[in-house]
Design a protein around this motif. Structure first.
Motif, mmCIF file in Angstrom:
data_model
loop_
_atom_site.group_PDB
_atom_site.id
_atom_site.type_symbol
_atom_site.label_atom_id
_atom_site.label_comp_id
_atom_site.label_asym_id
_atom_site.label_seq_id
_atom_site.Cartn_x
_atom_site.Cartn_y
_atom_site.Cartn_z
ATOM 1 N N UNK A 103 32.502 31.918 37.786
ATOM 2 C CA UNK A 103 31.991 30.649 38.275
ATOM 3 C C UNK A 103 32.966 29.807 39.062
ATOM 4 N N UNK A 104 34.244 29.953 38.830
ATOM 5 C CA UNK A 104 35.290 29.257 39.567
ATOM 6 C C UNK A 104 35.077 27.750 39.599
ATOM 7 N N UNK A 105 34.926 27.144 40.753
ATOM 8 C CA UNK A 105 34.787 25.686 40.891
ATOM 9 C C UNK A 105 33.450 25.154 40.362
ATOM 10 N N UNK A 106 32.489 26.041 40.177
ATOM 11 C CA UNK A 106 31.142 25.606 39.801
ATOM 12 C C UNK A 106 30.987 25.348 38.304
ATOM 13 N N UNK A 120 40.039 43.183 39.768
ATOM 14 C CA UNK A 120 39.047 43.827 40.638
ATOM 15 C C UNK A 120 37.919 42.848 40.970
ATOM 16 N N UNK A 121 37.383 42.167 39.952
ATOM 17 C CA UNK A 121 36.302 41.209 40.182
ATOM 18 C C UNK A 121 36.767 40.067 41.091
ATOM 19 N N UNK A 122 38.022 39.662 40.949
ATOM 20 C CA UNK A 122 38.580 38.620 41.822
ATOM 21 C C UNK A 122 38.592 39.092 43.264
ATOM 22 N N UNK A 123 39.052 40.306 43.484
ATOM 23 C CA UNK A 123 39.089 40.884 44.830
ATOM 24 C C UNK A 123 37.690 40.848 45.451
ATOM 25 N N UNK A 124 36.683 41.256 44.701
ATOM 26 C CA UNK A 124 35.296 41.271 45.194
ATOM 27 C C UNK A 124 34.821 39.846 45.492
ATOM 28 N N UNK A 132 49.443 30.699 32.341
ATOM 29 C CA UNK A 132 48.340 30.528 33.283
ATOM 30 C C UNK A 132 48.356 31.626 34.342
ATOM 31 N N UNK A 133 47.202 31.833 34.974
ATOM 32 C CA UNK A 133 47.084 32.926 35.922
ATOM 33 C C UNK A 133 46.662 32.519 37.319
ATOM 34 N N UNK A 134 46.970 33.394 38.255
ATOM 35 C CA UNK A 134 46.495 33.257 39.630
ATOM 36 C C UNK A 134 44.974 33.357 39.644
ATOM 37 N N UNK A 135 44.453 34.192 38.764
ATOM 38 C CA UNK A 135 43.018 34.321 38.563
ATOM 39 C C UNK A 135 42.772 34.435 37.070
ATOM 40 N N UNK A 136 41.513 34.373 36.696
ATOM 41 C CA UNK A 136 41.187 34.465 35.281
ATOM 42 C C UNK A 136 39.722 34.755 35.065
#
Length: 186
Positions: free
Chosen positions: A142-145, A172-176, A132-136
């Motif tokens: 969409x994250x929580x949505x 990069x997209x996570x940072x943004x 699993x990741x810190x981000x993905x």
């Protein structure tokens, strides 16, 4: 290679965020009673349960379930909980999980131990073999949505497309997204 990258990046990020880590820890300690860290039972690679730390953004005694399943989740937030979640600062202690090898920087977000629908679908499609990741890929789309089936489809897409450069793109997209505070409901 991925493990080396994760470990190296975790050292760099920890060094950069050391002062914010200390400040957030003090802020959590001062603004609400209870421990600074919340150790959540999460599902890791091959459906193994591990303890994942987060800065505590919810009050002590909040039911252990996905936030979107709580009725009136705002009532459970600590005085700085909403800020911690929207800024994603509550996630910083997960660097520990990366150091010890329970998580990677990029991969499917670890399910709560009781999210049987998510755990089952991931196992059905073979996603459970990933760390699993810190981000993905689902988080930057969409994250929580996102409903569970859509998350799993994005996890499957990550499984099929994973590569060093795809991970860099997701980081990069996570940072943004974090800068814009996109995709967080509470």
């Amino acid at each position: 290679m991925k493990r080396f990258f994760d470990f190296f990046l975790a050292i760099v990020v920890t060094a950069i965020f050391l002062l914010p880590l200390v400040i957030v820890a003090l802020a959590v300690f001062v603004t609400s009673r209870g421990p600074v860290l919340y150790w959540s039972d999460r599902v890791g690679r091959n459906n193994r349960i591990f303890k994942m730390p987060k800065f505590r953004s919810m009050r002590v005694g909040t039911p252990a379930m996905a936030t979107h399943l709580l009725s009136e989740p705002g009532q459970y937030l600590t005085p700085i909980g909403s800020f911690l979640r929207k800024s994603s600062l509550d996630e910083l202690p997960q660097l520990w999980s990366i150091f010890v090898g329970d998580m990677s920087f990029v991969g499917p977000r670890p399910a709560l131990f009781n999210q049987q629908d998510l755990i089952g679908l991931r196992a059905q499609y073979g996603v459970h073999v990933l760390l699993p990741g810190l981000t993905g890929w689902a988080q930057v789309n969409g994250r929580d949505e996102l409903p569970v089936p859509a998350k799993v489809q994005l996890d499957v897409e990550y499984l099929q497309r994973r590569s060093f450069w795809f991970d860099i793109r997701i980081l990069w997209l996570t940072f943004v997204k974090v800068l814009r505070r996109e995709g967080v409901t509470h």
